[in-house]
Scaffold this motif. Structure first.
Motif, short mmCIF file in Angstrom:
data_model
loop_
_atom_site.label_atom_id
_atom_site.label_comp_id
_atom_site.label_asym_id
_atom_site.label_seq_id
_atom_site.Cartn_x
_atom_site.Cartn_y
_atom_site.Cartn_z
N ASP B 131 0.81 -1.23 0.00
CA ASP B 131 0.00 0.00 0.00
C ASP B 131 0.84 1.27 0.00
O ASP B 131 0.30 2.38 -0.09
N TYR B 132 2.15 1.10 0.13
CA TYR B 132 2.99 2.27 0.38
C TYR B 132 2.91 3.33 -0.72
O TYR B 132 2.73 4.53 -0.44
N SER B 133 3.03 2.90 -1.99
CA SER B 133 3.05 3.92 -3.06
C SER B 133 1.70 4.61 -3.18
O SER B 133 1.62 5.83 -3.38
N ASN B 134 0.64 3.84 -3.03
CA ASN B 134 -0.71 4.43 -3.07
C ASN B 134 -0.88 5.43 -1.92
O ASN B 134 -1.35 6.56 -2.12
N ALA B 135 -0.46 5.00 -0.72
CA ALA B 135 -0.59 5.88 0.45
C ALA B 135 0.26 7.14 0.29
O ALA B 135 -0.16 8.24 0.67
N SER B 136 1.44 6.99 -0.31
CA SER B 136 2.32 8.15 -0.53
C SER B 136 1.62 9.18 -1.41
O SER B 136 1.70 10.38 -1.16
N ARG B 137 0.95 8.67 -2.45
CA ARG B 137 0.24 9.60 -3.35
C ARG B 137 -0.86 10.33 -2.58
O ARG B 137 -1.05 11.53 -2.74
N VAL B 138 -1.57 9.60 -1.73
CA VAL B 138 -2.68 10.22 -0.98
C VAL B 138 -2.17 11.32 -0.05
O VAL B 138 -2.73 12.41 -0.01
N VAL B 139 -1.09 11.04 0.67
CA VAL B 139 -0.64 12.03 1.67
C VAL B 139 0.01 13.25 1.01
O VAL B 139 0.21 14.28 1.66
N GLU B 140 0.35 13.12 -0.28
CA GLU B 140 0.88 14.29 -0.98
C GLU B 140 -0.23 15.21 -1.46
O GLU B 140 0.02 16.31 -1.95
N ASN B 141 -1.45 14.75 -1.31
CA ASN B 141 -2.62 15.53 -1.67
C ASN B 141 -2.59 16.89 -0.96
O ASN B 141 -2.23 16.97 0.20
N ALA B 142 -2.96 17.92 -1.70
CA ALA B 142 -2.90 19.28 -1.14
C ALA B 142 -3.69 19.41 0.16
O ALA B 142 -3.28 20.14 1.08
N GLU B 143 -4.78 18.68 0.25
CA GLU B 143 -5.63 18.79 1.45
C GLU B 143 -4.93 18.26 2.71
O GLU B 143 -5.34 18.57 3.82
N LEU B 144 -3.93 17.41 2.52
CA LEU B 144 -3.26 16.81 3.68
C LEU B 144 -1.89 17.42 3.95
O LEU B 144 -1.15 16.93 4.79
N ARG B 145 -1.58 18.50 3.23
CA ARG B 145 -0.24 19.07 3.37
C ARG B 145 0.06 19.58 4.77
O ARG B 145 1.20 19.59 5.19
N ASP B 146 -0.97 20.00 5.47
CA ASP B 146 -0.73 20.54 6.82
C ASP B 146 -0.68 19.44 7.87
O ASP B 146 -0.54 19.72 9.06
N CYS B 147 -0.76 18.18 7.45
CA CYS B 147 -0.92 17.09 8.43
C CYS B 147 0.39 16.42 8.86
O CYS B 147 0.41 15.66 9.81
N ARG B 148 1.47 16.65 8.17
CA ARG B 148 2.78 16.09 8.53
C ARG B 148 2.72 14.57 8.74
O ARG B 148 3.00 14.07 9.83
N VAL B 149 2.34 13.90 7.67
CA VAL B 149 2.22 12.44 7.75
C VAL B 149 3.57 11.80 7.48
O VAL B 149 4.28 12.20 6.56
N ASP B 150 3.94 10.83 8.30
CA ASP B 150 5.18 10.09 8.10
C ASP B 150 4.79 8.63 7.88
O ASP B 150 4.35 7.95 8.82
N LEU B 151 4.94 8.17 6.65
CA LEU B 151 4.52 6.80 6.32
C LEU B 151 5.67 5.81 6.54
O LEU B 151 6.81 6.09 6.18
N HIS B 152 5.34 4.67 7.10
CA HIS B 152 6.35 3.63 7.34
C HIS B 152 5.86 2.32 6.71
O HIS B 152 4.88 1.75 7.19
#
Lengths: 160, 356
Positions: B131-152
């Motif tokens: 799921d990593y690449s899919n999740a990476s695309r989602v968290v790069e979404n402009a709406e989530l830019r202020d969320c500071r997501v760190d995917l592992h």
């Protein structure tokens, strides 16, 4: 003493994050990035600002909440502070017009109820901290305060 | 050195935070100790807990008490703002078919008596590798830019157990923002313990997290799952549990575990030494002046920087997969140096380094 003008104040709801603690209410203004602390009296008055209650009705309701009579002038004092901090939809008219300062203080001095206070909450300057900059997890108000250079309400970084 | 008798800043921090995660607390600090400790608590992210311990004492009315109270208020508001971000992140990821596990941060902060006691910044999410690449695309979404997501896509702290098992044991928190998925308590405690060691335990708040977990686990907590089957990892987790009891007074509800949970004295000394200066820029790797590679072309200052690079014994033990025993860890520290020297000559992709 001239009669106090009546109004029906309405509390602002949009763009605020509100946290209620046992003896105070904390409010974060997302539009202005400002934090406020309302003491119990100010908090009760603010909660009663529904846009349909007059200041007199608010004073009565808060009296019931506190089990102590609350003078209407307390409501005006609270509205003045709430208005100045953008926590009302409209700023109320001059809050204690018609009363001189001595009258207000006299009213406050004999009351068993705490004076309504809306105080700003500010993060300390780095000079107040242990190092030249604030570490991860320390409350901050600008990125320049943080060792990591990233402030998001608290400093970011360091595996927190 | 008897770690209980000394009176360094690190000891004062330990004293200030002893039992601080509990609902009912009192402070054993004198006014002078409190004055000395406040900046350390503030800068290390433990201001909220500092306030919590003194809130019903005369220290609350001092300027330092007011400083901590203000911090507690700000952190309480910040926690509420973060919760809305977590909700948003889970909503977006689930819409894309990704089910993450929230680790660290809110997942431990939620256990404290008040949300303002345990600050956090990033939203750390464990996702399945596929799921990593899919999740990476989602968290790069402009709406989530202020969320500071760190995917592992994997995590060093739990590398001793299959990720499928970790997901199978994870749970939804029904009364949480966006019904967040978190680790089961067993995996969570193991993660916190190894994470503490991975950073040489320099942040006192991390040991409070472990103490809180120890005192809030249920009767059906499965210690076998928590400790795992890797003997070294068992030693690591038990050492940290012993440390939480020794330095912060944490209770351990299982007699067998309590008997086995001990930290060698040098570990306590090292942690308390780090707590003398619990600031991010005083510890590896943030205290390095420049990358070693840069000294190959411009050697000025290399010796001073080398001194700061002598590895912390806890960190060295973890990086070479050693055990926490009574003997001094010099051999692990030397091996760690060799490891790093080898990396200097043959650089590796940091993403392949399990401790990064």
């Amino acid at each position: 003493m001239k009669p106090v003008r009546s109004t029906k104040p309405r509390a602002r709801k949009e763009g605020l994050v509100v946290q209620t603690l046992p003896d105070e209410t904390l409010v974060y203004d997302l539009d202005r990035d400002l934090a406020h602390c309302l003491n119990q009296t100010a908090s009760l008055i603010w909660n009663r600002c529904d846009g349909s209650s007059t200041t007199r009705q608010i004073a009565r309701a808060v009296s019931d909440d506190l089990n102590h009579p609350v003078d209407e002038r307390f409501v005006w004092i609270a509205l003045d502070q709430l208005g100045r901090n953008h926590l009302l939809m409209d700023r109320p008219p001059a809050p204690i017009s018609g009363m001189n300062r001595r009258e207000v203080m006299k009213a406050l001095a004999i009351s068993a109820v705490a004076v309504p206070v809306v105080a700003s909450i500010v993060a300390p300057t780095p000079a107040q901290a242990a190092t030249g900059c604030l570490g991860a997890g320390a409350p901050c108000s600008s990125s320049s305060q943080c060792c990591s250079g990233v402030c998001d309400g608290s400093c970011i970084g360091g595996g927190a | 050195m008897n770690v209980r008798s000394a009176n360094t800043a690190g000891h004062l921090v330990a004293k200030a935070l002893r039992g601080s995660w509990r609902f009912s607390t009192t402070s054993p600090l004198t006014p002078a100790d409190f004055e000395a400790t406040t900046p350390l608590l503030y800068d290390s992210g433990a201001a909220g807990l500092g306030w919590w311990t003194i809130r019903d004492t005369a220290l609350a009315d001092t300027p330092s008490g007011e400083l901590l109270h203000q911090a507690f208020r700000l952190l309480t508001l910040q926690a509420a703002i973060h919760q809305t971000k977590i909700e948003k992140v889970f909503r977006h990821l689930r819409a894309a078919g990704v089910e993450p596990i929230l680790i660290k941060g809110w997942s431990i902060a939620r256990r404290y008596p008040e949300p303002g006691l345990r600050p956090y910044g990033d939203i750390d999410l464990l996702v399945r590798h596929e799921d990593y690449s899919n999740a990476s695309r989602v968290v790069e979404n402009a709406e989530l830019r202020d969320c500071r997501v760190d995917l592992h896509p994997g995590i060093f702290e739990l590398v001793d157990r299959p990720i499928g098992d970790i997901f199978a044991r994870s749970k939804l928190v029904s009364d949480s923002p966006g019904q967040a998925r978190v680790l089961c308590d067993e995996d969570h405690l193991a993660l916190l313990a190894v994470h503490f060691l991975k950073h040489a335990g320099w942040r006192p708040l991390w040991l409070c997290d472990i103490a809180l977990m120890l005192e809030s686990i249920s009767d059906d907590f499965d210690w076998d799952v928590c400790l795992g089957s890797d003997k070294r990892r068992v030693n690591w987790v038990l050492s940290v549990i012993g440390l939480a009891r020794e330095l912060l007074g944490a209770s351990i509800n299982d007699e067998r575990v309590a008997a086995r949970a001990t930290a060698p004295e040098w570990v306590s000394e090292s942690v308390l030494g780090n707590w003398n200066q619990p600031f991010v820029d005083k510890h590896e790797p943030y205290n390095h002046r420049a990358p070693m590679r840069s000294y190959l072309t411009r050697p000025a200052g290399v010796f001073a920087d080398l001194r700061s690079r002598w590895p912390n014994p806890i960190l060295a033990t973890v990086t070479v997969n050693g055990t926490f025993g009574k003997r001094r860890r010099v051999r692990y520290q030397l091996r760690n140096c060799l490891q790093r020297a080898r990396r200097l000559v043959w650089p590796i992709d940091l993403a392949q380094d399990p401790t990064q």
